[in-house]
Enzyme design. Structure first.
Site, PDB file in Angstrom:
ATOM      1  N   ASN A 152       1.466  -1.595  23.338  1.00 28.69           N
ATOM      2  CA  ASN A 152       0.237  -1.038  22.758  1.00 28.69           C
ATOM      3  C   ASN A 152       0.232  -1.099  21.237  1.00 28.69           C
ATOM      4  O   ASN A 152      -0.526  -0.380  20.584  1.00 28.69           O
ATOM      5  CB  ASN A 152      -0.003   0.391  23.266  1.00 28.69           C
ATOM      6  N   ARG A 290       3.580   9.531  14.529  1.00 22.83           N
ATOM      7  CA  ARG A 290       3.932  10.772  15.233  1.00 22.83           C
ATOM      8  C   ARG A 290       3.560  11.958  14.345  1.00 22.83           C
ATOM      9  O   ARG A 290       3.782  11.928  13.134  1.00 22.83           O
ATOM     10  CB  ARG A 290       5.437  10.834  15.543  1.00 22.83           C
ATOM     11  N   GLN A 319       2.417  18.167  21.743  1.00 25.30           N
ATOM     12  CA  GLN A 319       1.317  17.630  22.554  1.00 25.30           C
ATOM     13  C   GLN A 319       1.458  18.122  23.988  1.00 25.30           C
ATOM     14  O   GLN A 319       2.569  18.045  24.524  1.00 25.30           O
ATOM     15  CB  GLN A 319       1.323  16.101  22.494  1.00 25.30           C
ATOM     16  N   HIS A 338      -4.341  12.010  21.370  1.00 19.49           N
ATOM     17  CA  HIS A 338      -3.436  10.857  21.343  1.00 19.49           C
ATOM     18  C   HIS A 338      -3.898   9.779  22.333  1.00 19.49           C
ATOM     19  O   HIS A 338      -3.473   9.750  23.481  1.00 19.49           O
ATOM     20  CB  HIS A 338      -2.023  11.336  21.684  1.00 19.49           C
TER      21      HIS A 338
HETATM   22  P1  NAD Z   1       8.645  -1.197  15.506  1.00 25.25           P
HETATM   23  O1  NAD Z   1      10.004  -0.842  15.985  1.00 25.25           O
HETATM   24  O2  NAD Z   1       8.171  -2.597  15.634  1.00 25.25           O
HETATM   25  O3  NAD Z   1       8.511  -0.827  13.949  1.00 25.25           O
HETATM   26  C1  NAD Z   1       9.027   0.315  13.395  1.00 25.25           C
HETATM   27  C2  NAD Z   1       9.345   0.038  11.930  1.00 25.25           C
HETATM   28  O4  NAD Z   1       9.649   1.281  11.292  1.00 25.25           O
HETATM   29  C3  NAD Z   1      10.540  -0.872  11.731  1.00 25.25           C
HETATM   30  O5  NAD Z   1      10.163  -1.975  10.930  1.00 25.25           O
HETATM   31  C4  NAD Z   1      11.552   0.015  11.016  1.00 25.25           C
HETATM   32  O6  NAD Z   1      12.368  -0.675  10.105  1.00 25.25           O
HETATM   33  C5  NAD Z   1      10.626   1.003  10.312  1.00 25.25           C
HETATM   34  N1  NAD Z   1      11.298   2.235   9.904  1.00 25.25           N
HETATM   35  C6  NAD Z   1      12.118   3.026  10.616  1.00 25.25           C
HETATM   36  N2  NAD Z   1      12.536   4.063   9.882  1.00 25.25           N
HETATM   37  C7  NAD Z   1      11.966   3.931   8.665  1.00 25.25           C
HETATM   38  C8  NAD Z   1      12.008   4.692   7.472  1.00 25.25           C
HETATM   39  N3  NAD Z   1      12.773   5.787   7.372  1.00 25.25           N
HETATM   40  N4  NAD Z   1      11.279   4.271   6.405  1.00 25.25           N
HETATM   41  C9  NAD Z   1      10.538   3.142   6.499  1.00 25.25           C
HETATM   42  N5  NAD Z   1      10.445   2.388   7.610  1.00 25.25           N
HETATM   43  C10 NAD Z   1      11.154   2.772   8.671  1.00 25.25           C
HETATM   44  O7  NAD Z   1       7.667  -0.200  16.236  1.00 25.25           O
HETATM   45  P2  NAD Z   1       6.073  -0.271  16.374  1.00 25.25           P
HETATM   46  O8  NAD Z   1       5.687  -0.945  17.633  1.00 25.25           O
HETATM   47  O9  NAD Z   1       5.500  -0.779  15.089  1.00 25.25           O
HETATM   48  O10 NAD Z   1       5.770   1.284  16.571  1.00 25.25           O
HETATM   49  C11 NAD Z   1       6.068   2.199  15.527  1.00 25.25           C
HETATM   50  C12 NAD Z   1       5.823   3.621  15.990  1.00 25.25           C
HETATM   51  O11 NAD Z   1       4.428   3.827  16.221  1.00 25.25           O
HETATM   52  C13 NAD Z   1       6.471   4.007  17.328  1.00 25.25           C
HETATM   53  O12 NAD Z   1       7.832   4.311  17.197  1.00 25.25           O
HETATM   54  C14 NAD Z   1       5.646   5.208  17.727  1.00 25.25           C
HETATM   55  O13 NAD Z   1       6.153   6.383  17.136  1.00 25.25           O
HETATM   56  C15 NAD Z   1       4.281   4.893  17.126  1.00 25.25           C
HETATM   57  N6  NAD Z   1       3.327   4.499  18.201  1.00 25.25           N
HETATM   58  C16 NAD Z   1       2.229   5.289  18.410  1.00 25.25           C
HETATM   59  C17 NAD Z   1       1.336   4.982  19.423  1.00 25.25           C
HETATM   60  C18 NAD Z   1       0.094   5.783  19.649  1.00 25.25           C
HETATM   61  O14 NAD Z   1      -0.478   5.741  20.747  1.00 25.25           O
HETATM   62  N7  NAD Z   1      -0.395   6.509  18.664  1.00 25.25           N
HETATM   63  C19 NAD Z   1       1.573   3.877  20.250  1.00 25.25           C
HETATM   64  C20 NAD Z   1       2.668   3.059  19.970  1.00 25.25           C
HETATM   65  C21 NAD Z   1       3.555   3.394  18.960  1.00 25.25           C
END
Ligand code: NAD
Length: 405
Positions: A152, A290, A319, A338
């Site tokens: 997603n 989050r 949530q 959400h």
């Molecule tokens: P991903 O693993 O591709 O990307 C996460 C990125 O965050 C990575 O590039 C990582 O290096 C970076 N990161 C981690 N810690 C960090 C920090 N302290 N400072 C800066 N960058 C940091 O994941 P994604 O698919 O892009 O998803 C990211 C997040 O989005 C998920 O973990 C989830 O919490 C959230 N998400 C929300 C929904 C929603 O429905 N709202 C859906 C999917 C994901």
């Protein structure tokens, strides 16, 4: 790895629509995608027992898993009753082998709950973001944590772009005038701006953050990002995006900040009074990552003082958000529940992904590396790339305060 029949799978999903299940679908189906943007293949279970585009994430949808699990001789419990010590989830957990949960309606797997589940071997996130599991406790107990990477990410990127525009152009109050029957143009325009020419930054340029940067480029904005992994130079150049080594540096130059890092100990409470104080006065924050990455009260204070011109997103803590959660009533927000990652399009992908993970698990085949968050007592795969060890579930028992209206 685990195999054989007779495993107990406990699956926590959100409630069915108020008007009943199934809903009336607005469209006949969803487009078939050939691959994800980086070339990763879509989930590939042996087959699926659902129609893509149908509601799968609510209790009656059951992620389309019931026929498959039954045919393999497993017990499959589906419930939405997830919070508090008397919940169905807590009762069924005691002899569960596998727990499945969606971040939209998270079954918080705290250390205390893990302690009560001696058979638990795997926690699957039907979606992306496994912070609702105490990852440290999973590491210590040797529990595998897996999610459906990419399922997603584009859904969320689209939602984030929508919410940036909704905030800057002040869409929600204008819609309110239409619904109320007025034509108050001066009021409707008094907080409305063009995003063109603004400085727009993302905190994390992973799958979602990079997709947001790509989608914002045609708006002729100045792009910025920070991440603990820098993008390849050619990608940076193509986007014309400026890398910031720290989030403080990023927020000091941006008009709009969109948050896309996972929640883990490094990022919890990142947007507190101090960091928000370093932003330009009148900035906007969109947080689809989050809720806990932003300090709840600091966001309210900043909106009330005008330090923030607007806040949007779809993630809350806990949530479901209790009805008195201050983000429901703070000024100049454009929040959704959400939902960004649970469009009907996304549901088809994560339901298939969960089935793929289960098939691998039952058959003793390796789960894709990119789906792994924790395995073998350590962060693994995407978990090792994007998370830090530790726990971010503290305070989740507050979710029990929610009462459906
Ligand atoms: P991903 O693993 O591709 O990307 C996460 C990125 O965050 C990575 O590039 C990582 O290096 C970076 N990161 C981690 N810690 C960090 C920090 N302290 N400072 C800066 N960058 C940091 O994941 P994604 O698919 O892009 O998803 C990211 C997040 O989005 C998920 O973990 C989830 O919490 C959230 N998400 C929300 C929904 C929603 O429905 N709202 C859906 C999917 C994901």
């Amino acid at each position: 790895m685990s195999s054989g029949s007779g495993q107990k799978i406990v699956c926590v999903l959100y409630d069915d629509p108020v008007a009943g299940f199934p809903p009336d679908y607005a469209r006949q189906g969803i487009p078939a995608l050939s691959q994800y943007p980086d070339g990763q293949t879509l989930p590939s279970p042996s087959s699926v027992d659902f129609t893509p585009g149908h509601l799968l994430g609510s209790v009656s949808g059951g992620l389309g898993l019931a026929p498959f699990l039954k045919s393999r001789g497993h017990e499959f419990i589906v419930t939405s009753d997830k919070d508090g010590p008397d919940s169905v989830f807590e009762r069924e957990l005691v002899d569960a082998d596998v727990v499945i949960s969606q971040p939209f309606w998270p079954a918080y797997l705290t250390a205390e709950r893990i302690e009560k589940a001696p058979n638990l071997k795997m926690a699957i996130t039907a979606g992306i973001g496994s912070d609702h599991v105490d990852l440290q406790a999973a590491i210590n107990r040797g529990i595998t944590v897996a999610e459906v990477t990419w399922c997603n990410s584009i859904s969320v990127a689209e939602h984030a772009v929508m919410q940036m525009l909704a905030l800057v152009r002040d869409y929600i109050p204008q819609y309110g005038w239409v619904m109320r029957g007025g034509w108050n143009i001066a009021d409707a325009a008094s907080r409305s701006y063009d995003i063109e020419g603004m400085d727009v930054g993302v905190v994390a340029a992973g799958r979602i953050g990079l997709a947001v940067l790509k989608r914002m480029k045609p708006f002729d904005v100045n792009l910025h990002y920070t991440d603990r992994h820098r993008l390849p130079a050619d990608v940076e150049a193509e986007l014309g995006a400026t890398f910031h080594p720290t989030v403080e540096s990023l927020v000091s130059v941006c008009d709009v900040v969109s948050i896309h890092c996972p929640l883990h100990p490094e990022t919890e409470d990142m947007f507190n009074d101090e960091l928000i104080g370093k932003m330009k006065r009148g900035s906007y924050i969109v947080n689809t990552a989050r809720g806990k990455i932003c300090n709840q009260d600091a966001i309210v204070r900043a909106l009330e003082s005008g330090q923030l011109a607007g806040y949007a997103g779809d993630v809350w803590f806990p949530q479901p958000a209790p009805n008195d959660h201050p983000w429901r009533s703070m000024p100049n927000h454009a929040m959704t529940p959400h939902t960004s990652g649970t469009s009907l399009s996304a549901q088809a992908r994560y339901a298939a992904g969960v089935r793929e993970i289960l098939e691998c698990w039952f058959d003793g085949r390796p789960i894709r590396e990119e789906y792994l968050i924790v395995q073998g007592g350590a962060l693994a795969g995407t978990g090792a790339h994007s998370y830090s060890e530790g726990d971010a579930t503290g305070g989740s028992e507050e979710a029990a305060r929610f009462t459906a209206s």
